[in-house]
Design an enzyme around this catalytic site. Structure first.
Site, PDB file in Angstrom:
ATOM      1  N   GLY A  55     -27.637  10.645  21.892  1.00 16.44           N
ATOM      2  CA  GLY A  55     -28.083  11.394  23.063  1.00 16.44           C
ATOM      3  C   GLY A  55     -29.310  10.740  23.640  1.00 16.44           C
ATOM      4  O   GLY A  55     -29.976   9.960  22.955  1.00 16.44           O
ATOM      5  N   CYS A  82     -26.993   7.813  15.661  1.00 16.22           N
ATOM      6  CA  CYS A  82     -28.180   7.629  16.497  1.00 16.22           C
ATOM      7  C   CYS A  82     -28.975   8.940  16.580  1.00 16.22           C
ATOM      8  O   CYS A  82     -29.526   9.386  15.584  1.00 16.22           O
ATOM      9  CB  CYS A  82     -27.764   7.081  17.867  1.00 16.22           C
ATOM     10  SG  CYS A  82     -29.139   6.438  18.808  1.00 16.22           S
ATOM     11  N   TYR A  83     -29.015   9.587  17.750  1.00 19.50           N
ATOM     12  CA  TYR A  83     -29.723  10.868  17.865  1.00 19.50           C
ATOM     13  C   TYR A  83     -29.203  11.861  16.822  1.00 19.50           C
ATOM     14  O   TYR A  83     -29.959  12.626  16.230  1.00 19.50           O
ATOM     15  CB  TYR A  83     -29.483  11.413  19.276  1.00 19.50           C
ATOM     16  CG  TYR A  83     -30.217  12.683  19.612  1.00 19.50           C
ATOM     17  CD1 TYR A  83     -31.524  12.646  20.082  1.00 19.50           C
ATOM     18  CD2 TYR A  83     -29.585  13.925  19.489  1.00 19.50           C
ATOM     19  CE1 TYR A  83     -32.193  13.818  20.403  1.00 19.50           C
ATOM     20  CE2 TYR A  83     -30.258  15.098  19.818  1.00 19.50           C
ATOM     21  CZ  TYR A  83     -31.562  15.040  20.278  1.00 19.50           C
ATOM     22  OH  TYR A  83     -32.217  16.188  20.600  1.00 19.50           O
ATOM     23  N   HIS A 170     -24.518   2.190  16.749  1.00 19.87           N
ATOM     24  CA  HIS A 170     -23.326   2.836  17.316  1.00 19.87           C
ATOM     25  C   HIS A 170     -22.045   2.209  16.769  1.00 19.87           C
ATOM     26  O   HIS A 170     -21.605   1.184  17.271  1.00 19.87           O
ATOM     27  CB  HIS A 170     -23.369   2.730  18.844  1.00 19.87           C
ATOM     28  CG  HIS A 170     -24.412   3.612  19.426  1.00 19.87           C
ATOM     29  ND1 HIS A 170     -24.181   4.919  19.766  1.00 19.87           N
ATOM     30  CD2 HIS A 170     -25.727   3.394  19.651  1.00 19.87           C
ATOM     31  CE1 HIS A 170     -25.289   5.474  20.196  1.00 19.87           C
ATOM     32  NE2 HIS A 170     -26.253   4.565  20.137  1.00 19.87           N
ATOM     33  N   GLU A 172     -19.105   3.199  17.205  1.00 22.33           N
ATOM     34  CA  GLU A 172     -17.963   3.410  18.102  1.00 22.33           C
ATOM     35  C   GLU A 172     -17.798   2.301  19.134  1.00 22.33           C
ATOM     36  O   GLU A 172     -16.730   2.172  19.727  1.00 22.33           O
ATOM     37  CB  GLU A 172     -18.096   4.772  18.802  1.00 22.33           C
ATOM     38  CG  GLU A 172     -19.226   4.917  19.819  1.00 22.33           C
ATOM     39  CD  GLU A 172     -20.594   5.226  19.199  1.00 22.33           C
ATOM     40  OE1 GLU A 172     -20.781   4.976  17.991  1.00 22.33           O
ATOM     41  OE2 GLU A 172     -21.479   5.698  19.931  1.00 22.33           O
ATOM     42  N   SER A 224       4.165  13.718  41.654  1.00 23.63           N
ATOM     43  CA  SER A 224       3.690  12.807  42.695  1.00 23.63           C
ATOM     44  C   SER A 224       4.309  11.423  42.542  1.00 23.63           C
ATOM     45  O   SER A 224       4.161  10.582  43.404  1.00 23.63           O
ATOM     46  CB  SER A 224       2.177  12.676  42.585  1.00 23.63           C
ATOM     47  OG  SER A 224       1.849  12.072  41.349  1.00 23.63           O
ATOM     48  N   GLY A 225       4.973  11.202  41.416  1.00 25.00           N
ATOM     49  CA  GLY A 225       5.430   9.850  41.117  1.00 25.00           C
ATOM     50  C   GLY A 225       4.469   9.166  40.159  1.00 25.00           C
ATOM     51  O   GLY A 225       4.797   8.154  39.549  1.00 25.00           O
ATOM     52  N   GLY A 226       3.246   9.709  40.032  1.00 22.00           N
ATOM     53  CA  GLY A 226       2.240   9.121  39.149  1.00 22.00           C
ATOM     54  C   GLY A 226       2.476   9.477  37.683  1.00 22.00           C
ATOM     55  O   GLY A 226       3.270  10.365  37.378  1.00 22.00           O
ATOM     56  N   VAL A 227       1.761   8.779  36.815  1.00 20.20           N
ATOM     57  CA  VAL A 227       1.972   8.930  35.378  1.00 20.20           C
ATOM     58  C   VAL A 227       1.621  10.342  34.891  1.00 20.20           C
ATOM     59  O   VAL A 227       2.380  10.958  34.151  1.00 20.20           O
ATOM     60  CB  VAL A 227       1.080   7.930  34.582  1.00 20.20           C
ATOM     61  CG1 VAL A 227       1.397   7.971  33.105  1.00 20.20           C
ATOM     62  CG2 VAL A 227       1.215   6.536  35.125  1.00 20.20           C
ATOM     63  N   ASP A 228       0.474  10.850  35.340  1.00 16.44           N
ATOM     64  CA  ASP A 228      -0.031  12.088  34.743  1.00 16.44           C
ATOM     65  C   ASP A 228       0.877  13.283  35.036  1.00 16.44           C
ATOM     66  O   ASP A 228       1.252  14.023  34.128  1.00 16.44           O
ATOM     67  CB  ASP A 228      -1.460  12.381  35.231  1.00 16.44           C
ATOM     68  CG  ASP A 228      -2.390  11.220  34.958  1.00 16.44           C
ATOM     69  OD1 ASP A 228      -2.025  10.379  34.108  1.00 16.44           O
ATOM     70  OD2 ASP A 228      -3.451  11.132  35.593  1.00 16.44           O
ATOM     71  N   SER A 229       1.234  13.447  36.307  1.00 18.30           N
ATOM     72  CA  SER A 229       2.085  14.600  36.615  1.00 18.30           C
ATOM     73  C   SER A 229       3.459  14.429  35.980  1.00 18.30           C
ATOM     74  O   SER A 229       4.078  15.398  35.536  1.00 18.30           O
ATOM     75  CB  SER A 229       2.188  14.830  38.122  1.00 18.30           C
ATOM     76  OG  SER A 229       2.873  13.769  38.748  1.00 18.30           O
ATOM     77  N   LYS A 370      -6.188   8.572  29.091  1.00 13.60           N
ATOM     78  CA  LYS A 370      -5.128   7.953  29.896  1.00 13.60           C
ATOM     79  C   LYS A 370      -4.148   7.127  29.061  1.00 13.60           C
ATOM     80  O   LYS A 370      -2.934   7.228  29.226  1.00 13.60           O
ATOM     81  CB  LYS A 370      -5.769   7.057  30.966  1.00 13.60           C
ATOM     82  CG  LYS A 370      -4.795   6.496  31.958  1.00 13.60           C
ATOM     83  CD  LYS A 370      -4.538   7.484  33.048  1.00 13.60           C
ATOM     84  CE  LYS A 370      -3.567   6.985  34.080  1.00 13.60           C
ATOM     85  NZ  LYS A 370      -3.428   7.946  35.178  1.00 13.60           N
TER      86      LYS A 370
END
Ligand code: XMP
Length: 514
Positions: A55, A82-83, A170, A172, A224-229, A370
């Site tokens: 943080g 870290c924090y 870190h 990660e 919509s044609g997009g990946v998410d929907s 994603k």
């Protein structure tokens, strides 16, 4: 077996999402919660281990975000980063100091004392990434120093009996060479987790939750044609089948083959209940005479919602609306520090939320990143052309036609765009550009074709490399590829006699021209 869950408590770190992704990559389901989440809520989630993030504040400042002491008494395995490590240290009676000079960037890790399972497989002198202004100088009782760096005496510490560990660096970030190993050690060796989480487990849980949430009600989803929907709809359909109706508004601004691709995939292959609305003429007439980019976006957004609402009203018994919201949106909207910057473009997600509609929301992807959505899409059997689809703006080709939008100009940009896509895909570039397309400019210029003078359109080709679209560089496409694209566009697309390649990065340009 109950689901092994790790909770990352977020103290405002830049890297909390990255921690969660790493944990999931290591096969353990992980969620991020604000640092001040009540203990009772954490107990409900029955975590197997906790990670306290970094943080921006200093634990030496009494007003900085604090840790609920119950966490340290819970007996759960805890990793402070870290924090997070400094908080653990301070609560357990360590002494900390503010460094005269903050420490940023790489440092070499020296292992201290005997082998600890926490650092198993991490060699002496490996690189770690630092970013801190305070340091622990005296350990809490029960802890030992496990590693140091030249400027940080306590770079890693642990109390094996209580299973509480801390790292000042870190693990990660990719710059910490053995960071993944350290996280793996914490999850498997210290917390004793099986680490068997995979996308199939997510599907099972999500399907059960959606069934429970929805009961017998009807559900709608805008494709919509997009990946998410696409992935969200397919997952919901897996849970409730016929109760879901998908609405696909064809606004006429999609790329070549896309509308057919959506119908084939969802109706013919996946057998979803699909309503296709041919609204091409309606959008075209609303867009007539509009050349201002922001106006185009607004008109398309409003019209989309109007069409969607009309169609939704025709379906009886609808109680829920599916949204393809992803985890980063969920987290960002909860972070008070995130201030909206200057508005460069109003990104209007066609397929987005009609705000005034009175439906409850189902957001089945709200805990996924994603790349996980793509994996999920494959697990659910979606075809590659949907799962691998490159980003495409909601307002579609409208923002790739500079100036007026007419049917003729849509066809020109669509044909040129198809050539750009075909040729770049055929070239199998490695790395492949992140996004690539054609733009129809309002510029006309003189050319010569056959023996005659032409006065034709200028098409611009844009191909970029990027991680996330926030910044981008123009792709160094091979000259031969550019030549093929240019020759094909001029020969095959009527009315175009000149092709230019866009060699600006973002910033100062944006990816799209409008
Ligand atoms: P810009 O042009 O802002 O684009 O540099 C960054 C990324 O966002 C996409 N983009 C949009 N996506 N609705 C969307 O869903 C929009 O209105 C929109 N405008 C741009 C763009 O294609 C690029 O990937």
């Amino acid at each position: 077996m109950s689901l092994e869950t790790v909770i990352v408590l977020d103290f405002g770190a830049q890297y909390s999402q990255l921690i969660a992704r790493r944990v999931r990559e290591l096969g353990v389901y992980c969620e991020i919660l604000p640092y001040d989440t009540p203990w009772s809520r954490l107990v409900e989630l029955a975590p197997s281990a906790l990670i306290l993030s970094g943080g921006p504040e200093s634990t030496l400042d009494p007003s900085s975000p604090d840790l609920d002491p119950q966490i340290l008494q819970s007996g759960l395995p805890i990793l402070g980063i870290c924090y997070g490590m400094q908080l653990v240290a301070r609560h357990l009676g360590a002494q900390l100091v503010k460094l005269e000079h903050r420490e940023y960037g790489p440092a070499m890790l020296a292992l201290v004392g005997g082998a600890s399972p926490f650092l198993a497989g991490v060699p002496d002198d490996s690189r770690v990434w630092m970013s801190h202004g305070d340091s622990v100088i005296r350990l809490p009782a029960g802890f030992t120093t496990l590693a140091s760096t030249p400027r940080c005496q306590v770079a890693a510490m642990g109390d094996a009996a209580r299973r509480i560990f801390g790292v000042q660096f870190h693990p990660e970030v990719a710059h910490t060479t053995f960071g993944r190993q350290i996280l793996r050690n914490f999850l498997r060796e210290i917390a004793g987790l099986q680490a068997q989480w995979k996308m199939e487990s997510f599907v099972e849980r999500a399907v059960a939750q959606i069934r429970e949430q929805v009961g017998g009600a009807g559900v709608i989803c805008a494709l919509s044609g997009g990946v998410d929907s696409a992935v969200a709809a397919t997952l919901v359909a897996r849970a409730i089948g016929e109760q879901l109706t998908c609405i696909f508004v064809d606004h006429g601004l999609l790329r070549a083959g896309e509308a057919q691709g959506v119908v084939e995939a969802f109706r013919d292959q996946l057998h979803l209940n699909l309503v296709v609305v041919d609204a091409q003429a309606r959008f075209l007439s609303k867009l007539a005479g509009i050349d201002d980019p922001e106006r185009k976006r607004i008109v398309i957004g409003h019209e989309f919602i109007a069409v969607f609402e009309e169609e939704a009203a025709k379906i009886a018994g609808v109680g829920y609306l599916v949204q393809g919201t992803l985890y980063p949106d969920v987290i960002e909207s909860k972070t008070p520090q995130s201030k909206a910057g200057h508005k460069i473009k109003s990104h209007h997600n066609v397929g987005g939320l009609p705000e005034q509609m009175e439906f409850a929301l189902i957001e089945p992807l709200r805990l996924l990143f994603k790349d996980e959505v793509r994996v999920l899409g494959r697990v659910l059997g979606l075809p590659d052309h949907i799962v691998e689809r490159q980003p495409f703006p909601g307002p579609g080709l409208a923002v790739r036609i500079i100036g007026d939008i007419t049917q003729e100009r849509i066809e020109v940009v669509r044909a040129a765009d198809a050539i750009v896509r075909q040729e770049i895909e055929r070239a199998r570039l490695d790395p492949k550009p992140w996004q690539y397309f054609a733009v129809l400019t309002p510029v006309r210029s003189v050319g010569v074709m056959g023996d005659g003078r032409t006065y034709g359109n200028l098409v611009a080709v844009r191909a970029i490399t990027s991680e996330d679209g926030m910044t981008a560089d123009w792709a160094r496409l091979p000259h031969e590829l550019l030549e093929t694209i240019s020759t094909r566009i001029v020969n095959e697309v009527p009315g175009v006699n000149r092709v230019a390649y866009d060699i600006t990065s973002k910033p100062p340009s944006t990816v799209e021209w409008e």
